[in-house]
Design an enzyme around this catalytic site. Sequence first.
Site: not given
Length: 291
Positions: A21, A45, A71, A162, A186
Amino acid sequence: SCRHVTNISSAEAMNTCYIASTYSTYSMEEIVAAAPGGFRWFQLYIHQNRRLSEQLVQRAEALGFQALVLTVDVPYGGKRRVDIHNNFQLPPHMEVENFRGSIEVGAVERCMVTPEGWARAPCPSKNDRSEYGLPAHSFDPSVCWDDIYWLRSLTHLPIIVKGILTQEDADLAMKHGVQGIIVSNHGGRQLDSTPATINALIEIKETVQDRIEVYVDGGIRTGSDVLKALALGAKYVFIGRPTLWGLAYKGEEGLREVLQILKDEFHLSMALAGCKKVSEIGRHLVQFSRL
């Protein structure tokens, strides 16, 4: 915590893909060093400061990550009631390492979890840990489909989206040139009452067919869950919470046990369903209830 480093080491040992992440408490460099031969993707992100996101994408490619996972279901942080109930906060000894040196995390406003949702909260010092732990304005709510073209201009990595739950969004993802879709809600932590991913998978696979790869996460707890997901069209499945259970039980060894249990159960489920190889798994294995 060494969760991310332990995860990637276990994934490498079990020949399993690991998604790192943006907001990991270990940097991409540390993750690669822990498992240099690992199969790893980078989960992006998009930050409101687009230059920071550009740098992350470039670092990921230079470090040998094999795909970029965009994301798309977090324009804002959801109202995560469990975090509110537990008064969750990033421990003092942890930082968002991928942003170290780019954002003065301890000297800017941050996001904190409140009963009303996420809110801005001043953080005058690094000793004030009442906030959620991320800098305020981290997520860019303006992210749109055209940003896939922007990312494509930055990297040669395959782009996987995603957070897709509908056939309409799956169709748009394909039209914008992504190489894969992760069907994901999520973990149910963003918006209450979203569809279960196993249900959303069906219509998405019908739309996508074999034009791009489809993956799924959420609710995978047993090897038979893996079998069902593959039967309904997923190429791979991803897990989240079970990794935490393994780590809590016995660290890296516990996580390897979790992965081995899923693998063994999957092989047994295949055998009991009459499948000698993965290519024999198909939708005919799933019995749909008739209401």
